[in-house]
Design a protein around this motif. Structure first.
Motif, PDB file in Angstrom:
ATOM      1  N   GLU B  32       7.600  -4.366 -14.533  1.00 61.39           N
ATOM      2  CA  GLU B  32       6.989  -3.822 -13.319  1.00 61.39           C
ATOM      3  C   GLU B  32       7.124  -4.856 -12.216  1.00 61.39           C
ATOM      4  O   GLU B  32       7.358  -6.035 -12.494  1.00 61.39           O
ATOM      5  N   GLN B  34       5.233  -4.559  -8.855  1.00 64.63           N
ATOM      6  CA  GLN B  34       4.098  -4.704  -7.946  1.00 64.63           C
ATOM      7  C   GLN B  34       2.838  -4.666  -8.785  1.00 64.63           C
ATOM      8  O   GLN B  34       2.556  -3.651  -9.424  1.00 64.63           O
ATOM      9  N   LEU B  35       2.095  -5.768  -8.768  1.00 59.44           N
ATOM     10  CA  LEU B  35       0.939  -5.855  -9.651  1.00 59.44           C
ATOM     11  C   LEU B  35      -0.334  -6.186  -8.894  1.00 59.44           C
ATOM     12  O   LEU B  35      -0.302  -6.809  -7.827  1.00 59.44           O
ATOM     13  N   SER B  36      -1.454  -5.755  -9.496  1.00 59.42           N
ATOM     14  CA  SER B  36      -2.755  -6.085  -8.936  1.00 59.42           C
ATOM     15  C   SER B  36      -3.573  -6.808  -9.995  1.00 59.42           C
ATOM     16  O   SER B  36      -3.261  -6.748 -11.179  1.00 59.42           O
ATOM     17  N   GLY B  37      -4.622  -7.477  -9.559  1.00 53.95           N
ATOM     18  CA  GLY B  37      -5.509  -8.159 -10.497  1.00 53.95           C
ATOM     19  C   GLY B  37      -5.270  -9.648 -10.524  1.00 53.95           C
ATOM     20  O   GLY B  37      -4.658 -10.211  -9.622  1.00 53.95           O
ATOM     21  N   GLU B  38      -5.769 -10.276 -11.577  1.00 51.12           N
ATOM     22  CA  GLU B  38      -5.678 -11.737 -11.682  1.00 51.12           C
ATOM     23  C   GLU B  38      -5.014 -12.125 -12.987  1.00 51.12           C
ATOM     24  O   GLU B  38      -5.134 -11.417 -13.979  1.00 51.12           O
ATOM     25  N   ARG B  40      -1.953 -12.203 -14.281  1.00 50.13           N
ATOM     26  CA  ARG B  40      -1.151 -11.157 -14.895  1.00 50.13           C
ATOM     27  C   ARG B  40       0.152 -11.732 -15.438  1.00 50.13           C
ATOM     28  O   ARG B  40       0.597 -12.795 -15.035  1.00 50.13           O
ATOM     29  N   GLY B 160      -0.357  -8.875  -5.845  1.00 49.16           N
ATOM     30  CA  GLY B 160      -1.052  -8.732  -4.565  1.00 49.16           C
ATOM     31  C   GLY B 160      -0.072  -8.363  -3.467  1.00 49.16           C
ATOM     32  O   GLY B 160       0.868  -7.612  -3.700  1.00 49.16           O
ATOM     33  N   GLY B 161      -0.259  -8.921  -2.284  1.00 47.31           N
ATOM     34  CA  GLY B 161       0.614  -8.588  -1.163  1.00 47.31           C
ATOM     35  C   GLY B 161       1.914  -9.367  -1.211  1.00 47.31           C
ATOM     36  O   GLY B 161       1.950 -10.501  -1.682  1.00 47.31           O
ATOM     37  N   PRO B 162       3.028  -8.763  -0.739  1.00 50.67           N
ATOM     38  CA  PRO B 162       4.321  -9.446  -0.748  1.00 50.67           C
ATOM     39  C   PRO B 162       4.364 -10.627   0.229  1.00 50.67           C
ATOM     40  O   PRO B 162       3.777 -10.555   1.303  1.00 50.67           O
ATOM     41  N   ASP B 184       8.747  -3.925  -1.708  1.00 51.80           N
ATOM     42  CA  ASP B 184       8.019  -3.002  -0.835  1.00 51.80           C
ATOM     43  C   ASP B 184       8.921  -1.811  -0.530  1.00 51.80           C
ATOM     44  O   ASP B 184       9.133  -1.451   0.619  1.00 51.80           O
ATOM     45  N   TYR B 186      10.143   2.199  -1.090  1.00 54.98           N
ATOM     46  CA  TYR B 186       9.622   3.533  -1.388  1.00 54.98           C
ATOM     47  C   TYR B 186      10.723   4.565  -1.189  1.00 54.98           C
ATOM     48  O   TYR B 186      11.548   4.426  -0.275  1.00 54.98           O
ATOM     49  N   PRO B 273       7.618   5.884  -5.857  1.00 53.39           N
ATOM     50  CA  PRO B 273       7.555   7.196  -5.198  1.00 53.39           C
ATOM     51  C   PRO B 273       6.735   7.082  -3.905  1.00 53.39           C
ATOM     52  O   PRO B 273       5.940   6.162  -3.769  1.00 53.39           O
TER      53      PRO B 273
END
Lengths: 173, 274
Positions: B32, B34-38, B40, B160-162, B184, B186, B273
Motif C-alpha cells: 500500500e 498511502q497510510l494513516s496512523g502511527e 506503520r 500521513g500527508g505527502p 497523490d 486519483y 479511485p
C-alpha cells in the motif's frame, strides 16, 4: 458538536425539540442495519467544502479512538476523500470533532454559527460531505450542496445506498 | 510453452538498444502507498517478470537497496528475504511524510565481439566499476559500442500527508521529478511527471504505464507518452490500481569514451479511485 441522540424514533422526537432550540445547522446521519456475517461499525467523516473543494470545516470524524497505540488510526485513510482533503494534515484525535464509532441508527449533529467548528463559515456556496468506510465492508460518499446562510428554513436530503442511509442537512436562518 | 520462450526473446529484442542485462520487466511493488496512523509497516515485493505483477521468473537481487526517509536520511529495509521468484522486505514508517525506496546505478556499459563471440561489460549480475571497465573493455574491438548508462528502480510510500524532501533529484541518470506527487494520484485526475537526464529535461523520453491485473484481461492496455521539451509527460489513468511505469531515454550526449547515453527508469505508482 453535540451528539444529541440515536435511534430513528429518537430523531423524530428530537426534531420538534430542535425547533424550540432554533439550531442553525444540523446534520442527521443514518447508519443502516446491514445483514453481514462480520460487522464492524463504520468510520464516518462529516465535513464542509467550499466551491474550490477546500475543506473549510470538519464537523465529525468517528473512528476507533480508544484502541491501544492509536491502532484505530490505521483505517482513517479508508475514508479516502476525507483523508486526502483534510485527515492527512490533521493531528488525531481532534478535540470536539473526533469521537467513537456508532452502530446502526440515526444520529443528529448540531452546530451553532460563529462557534467552532462553524466559526469561519462565511456566506457562500458549499457542500456537505459525508463519507463512510467499514472494515470488511464498503465505502460511500454523499454530497449535499448548500448555500450559507439561508433566509428561511431549508431541509436538504440525500439517500445513501450502501454504507449510509438518509443524510439530512437542515439550515435555519 | 512456445509463448513462454518467445515472449522473453521478443522483449529482449525490443530493449536490446538499452543494453539492458535483464530483458524482462522488474519492479519494487508496495502493498500500500498511502497510510494513516502511527508506527506503520509496509511490505514490498521485488521481482523480475513479464507479467505485471506476477512474480514468476526471477527474484530481484539488490546490491544497494536504499530507503530514503521523509527527512532525507537513509535507512535500510528490514526482514529482507529472497525467494525463488521474488524478494520481499519491510519498511518501518516512523515519521510522517514520503519515503522513497530505490536502487540506482550509473556507469559505462560496453558490448563488442571477440573471435565472433558477443561480449559485454558489466556482465549479468555484475556491478560497474571504473577499474572493472578499464580491465575488461578493450580500447578497440569489433563492433565496439560504449554507452553511458543509468538505471533506477524505485517506489514511494507516504505516512500521513505527502512531502517532497525525498523527491529531490540527484541529477545523475534518468529521474522522475514530480509535478503531481507520486502518492497523490486519483483515477479521474490527470497526473504530470517531469523526467530529467543528468539534471536536464529528458525530452523524448518514452514512457509506458501498465495497470496491474494484465492476467485478467486480454491486452496490456498500456498508456504511452513521450516527454516534451520540459521533460514532462501528462498521464490519464485507465482506472484505479497499481501501475508499472517504465521510461527509456537515449541520446548521443555521452561522456567519453561512451558514444551513447541511455537511461532507464522504473517505478510502481498506486492510483486510488476518485
Amino acid at each position: 458538536m453535540k451528539l444529541i441522540t440515536s435511534g430513528l424514533m429518537a430523531v423524530a422526537t428530537f426534531a420538534s425539540f430542535a425547533q424550540v432550540q432554533a439550531a442553525d445547522l444540523s446534520v442527521s446521519i443514518e447508519i443502516p442495519e446491514l445483514d453481514v456475517a462480520e460487522y464492524h461499525k463504520p468510520y464516518v467523516a462529516v465535513w464542509i467544502e467550499d466551491d474550490r473543494n477546500q475543506v473549510v470545516s470538519n464537523l465529525a470524524v468517528w473512528y476507533d479512538v480508544d484502541m491501544r497505540n492509536a491502532e484505530g488510526e490505521k483505517w482513517l485513510k479508508d475514508m479516502r476523500q476525507w483523508w486526502r482533503r483534510s485527515g492527512r494534515s490533521l493531528e488525531m484525535p481532534v478535540d470536539g470533532v473526533s469521537g467513537a464509532t456508532y452502530g446502526p441508527g440515526a444520529y443528529e449533529l448540531e452546530f451553532t454559527p460563529g462557534k467552532a467548528p462553524l466559526a469561519d463559515l462565511k456566506p457562500g456556496d458549499y457542500r456537505l460531505r459525508v463519507e463512510a468506510a467499514r472494515e470488511v465492508g464498503g465505502r460511500e460518499l454523499i454530497n449535499i450542496p448548500f448555500s450559507w446562510p439561508q433566509s428561511s428554513e431549508k431541509k436538504l436530503e440525500e439517500q445513501g445506498s450502501s454504507e449510509l442511509g438518509a443524510i439530512e442537512l437542515t439550515i435555519k436562518p | 510453452m512456445k509463448m513462454n520462450v518467445l515472449k522473453p526473446l521478443l522483449l529482449g529484442a525490443l530493449v536490446a538498444g538499452t543494453l539492458s542485462a535483464e530483458a524482462h520487466r522488474a519492479w519494487i511493488l508496495p502493498q500500500e502507498t498511502q497510510l494513516s496512523g502511527e508506527d506503520r509497516w509496509v511490505g514490498f515485493e521485488a521481482a523480475v517478470s513479464n507479467d505485471i505483477f506476477v512474480a514468476n521468473y526471477h527474484a530481484v537481487r539488490f546490491n544497494d537497496l536504499t530507503v530514503l526517509q521523509p527527512d532525507g536520511d537513509k535507512s535500510e529495509a528490514e526482514n529482507l528475504h529472497t525467494g525463488k521468484y521474488r524478494t520481499v522486505f519491510d519498511v518501518k514508517l516512523e515519521d510522517e511524510g514520503t519515503y522513497k525506496i530505490f536502487t540506482a546505478s550509473n556507469g559505462m556499459r560496453a558490448m563488442w565481439e571477440e573471435d565472433g563471440k558477443r561480449r559485454m561489460y558489466p556482465g549479468r549480475g555484475e556491478q560497474y566499476t571504473e577499474e572493472g571497465f578499464a580491465e575488461n573493455v578493450p580500447e578497440k574491438a569489433d563492433k565496439l559500442r560504449v554507452m553511458q548508462s543509468s538505471r533506477r528502480m524505485e517506489t514511494f510510500v507516504t505516512l500521513g500527508g505527502p512531502t517532497t524532501e525525498t523527491l529531490q533529484p540527484t541529477n545523475k541518470g534518468l529521474e522522475l521529478v514530480p509535478v503531481t506527487h507520486p502518492n497523490d494520484l486519483y483515477s479521474g485526475e490527470q497526473a504530470t511527471f517531469k523526467f530529467l537526464i543528468d539534471g536536464e529535461p529528458a525530452e523524448g523520453a518514452e514512457l509506458t504505464a501498465i495497470r496491474e491485473g494484465t492476467r485478467y484481461r486480454n491486452s496490456q492496455d498500456e498508456i504511452s507518452a513521450v516527454a516534451d521539451k520540459k521533460g514532462e509527460v501528462k498521464l490519464n489513468w485507465k482506472g484505479a490500481g497499481r501501475y508499472f511505469i517504465e521510461v527509456e531515454y537515449k541520446d548521443d550526449k555521452a561522456k567519453k569514451p561512451a558514444t551513447e547515453r541511455t537511461g532507464s527508469y522504473v517505478t510502481v505508482l498506486e492510483v486510488l479511485p476518485d
